[in-house]
Structures are given as C-alpha cells and as structure tokens.
Design a protein around this motif. Structure first.
Motif: not given
Length: 299
Positions: A167, A171, A174-175, A187, A235, A237
């Motif tokens: 990833a 990303l 953020t996650h 995700f 970004g 996924g």
C-alpha cells in the motif's frame, strides 16, 4: 487420399474434443474434416470414432490407431525439421509466450540479447496473461508462473517469485498499518480482475500452520497489474501482486510491503515446452541461454 492429413485431422478431433473444434484449429470446413475421417475409416475397414451428441469416443481400434498416428506425425515433423537443418544449425522462427508484465521486464531483454548472438533465428514474442496451448497454438516455449498441472510437457525450473501485499505511505497514514491479515477487512482494495474471480486473498496462518482466506471486496478492479500498481501508488487501495510487479514502486518508496510474515510460499517459475521427439537446436539454444539469465534475475 492424403493419409497424413487424415491422421492429423483425427488426432486434432480427439485433442480438441469435437470435429467442429478441430476444424477451427486446422482452418478446415467441418464437412471436409468429417468426410476425411469417414474416408479414413472406410480405407481401414473399421470404425475409429463414436460420434456422440456431446463428445467423441474412440473405439478400441481407434485408441490403437490414434496412438500410432501420433508417433508417425511426430516422426514426420522431426524429419521435416531435420531436413530443414533445424537440428544441425540454430535457425528458423522461435515462438515464445510470457505474462505481459514479466515478459516486458525480464523476457524481452533476454530475447534481444539472444537475437544478437543468433542471427539466423527470428523470435515471435507473445506477451499475454492467459496460458496459451503450446501445441494447438504452435508455441515453442512458454514462461509460466505458478504450480503446473500434470501434462506431457517438459518444464525447466528457473526460480521462485513471491506475492506481496502493498500500500502507499499515504493510505497507511490514513488507515493505519495492518498487523494481521484480518485487518485488511477495513481497507480499500485494488484487484486485478480475473476471468474466474477468487473470493479472497490467502495468507499463511503462523499459529494454525495452515492457510487462511480473507474475503476482500475491491474498491477498484482493473484489467492489468500495471494499472493496479498505479492505483495503489495513488492511494486508492491495497494490492496483492507478484514481487516483480511492485518492486520498482517499493524501491522508489511509493509502496510499502505489508504482512510479510503471513506470505504464502513463493510461486515457481518454469520454462515450458512440448515433449515432442528431438528438440530443435533453436529451442535448445534459447533454453540454455535464457535459463541462467532468468535464474540470476530471480535470485
């Protein structure tokens, strides 16, 4: 009647499962092919095929005759190649197939170096992401990634290839960073669309010692691995791809590997060719040339 032509049509009908399929492969009208086989049966004075509504079945005489016809056709093919000098001098056209991404990155450079060394050989390189039928589609050699089914083909092992979950740093910021495969459920996912979609991604289970399936629902499905890599870099996924497909982005810091302790065993990569009599010298030369170079790349 051309007996060799009729033999070839009979063998093609058995290999392809129907007269119509054999006609398409051989570019022969169905009535012509059916008539040729009927004439062959009349010449032999025995029935070779039972033509059912769904499939063709060989009679006992047909089983014996098809086995003999295969040997004869292979011997004729070898004799023609030998007469053309393909067994004494490396020359002629060599047809090679490989997956698109791997072929562009690794097979094409090997082929161009090979052509510089063998001026009498021409190569037709077919980069496709489906497995071509070597005999029916007149392919000399194939690069295959993954476990091979049992077949009458020869396989030369050249090395392993990992699958990697990756990833973008954005990303992950953020996650968060997944620490176990089950975390991927929260995700967004980018997947390469397959002809037969699989329900999820597989991982090694360190505790159970087996394999676990994690169902994933793609936020974005694309048709090529290169598009999946670009989407992951942007970004969109998480992706699960072969190492060679993501290596450049990882080295550039655009993607980060994830869940490495849970990776499955690497997939084997082979050079595959048909086991039909003596190998033409052009194929032997390419096999001997390509194997150590691909092994060095995969090492």
């Amino acid at each position: 009647m051309d007996r060799f032509e009729s033999m070839a049509m009979l063998v093609a009908a058995i290999d392809n499962g129907s007269l119509s399929a054999a006609g398409r492969v051989m570019h022969v009208p169905l009535p012509t092919l059916s008539r040729k086989i009927t004439e062959l049966e009349a010449r032999l004075g025995t029935r070779l095929l039972i033509r059912g509504t769904r499939k063709l079945t060989l009679t006992d005489a047909g089983v014996a005759y098809v086995a003999a016809a295969r040997r004869i056709l292979e011997q004729v093919d070898d004799a023609e190649r030998e007469a053309a000098g393909e067994f004494q001098t490396p020359k002629g056209e060599l047809v090679i197939t490989a997956p698109v991404f791997f072929g562009r990155l690794h097979v094409l450079p090997v082929v161009t170096d090979f052509l510089a060394l063998y001026p009498e050989i021409n190569v037709r390189l077919l980069l496709v992401d489906h497995n071509m039928h070597l005999i029916d589609e007149h392919v000399d050699m194939a690069v295959r990634i993954g476990k091979l089914p049992d077949s009458a083909l020869y396989a030369t092992y050249v090395g392993p290839m990992r699958s990697m979950v990756c990833a973008s740093p954005h990303l992950l910021a953020t996650h968060g960073v997944p620490t176990v495969p089950d975390d991927l459920r929260r995700f967004p996912i980018v997947r390469v669309a397959m002809p037969v979609p699989t329900p999820g991604w597989q991982f090694r289970s360190p505790d159970a010692g087996g394999v676990v399936d994690i169902p994933v629902s793609p936020r974005l499905a694309v048709s090529t691995a290169e598009a999946a890599v670009q989407a992951a870099i942007r970004g969109v996924g998480v992706v699960n791809l072969m190492r060679y497909q993501v290596l450049e982005a990882i080295q550039a810091g655009q993607l980060k590997p994830l869940l490495e302790p849970f990776e499955l065993d690497p997939s084997p990569i082979h050079l595959l060719h048909a086991s039909r009599g003596q190998m033409p010298l052009k194929m032997r030369c390419f096999l001997d040339f390509a194997r150590p170079r691909l092994q060095a790349i995969l090492a």
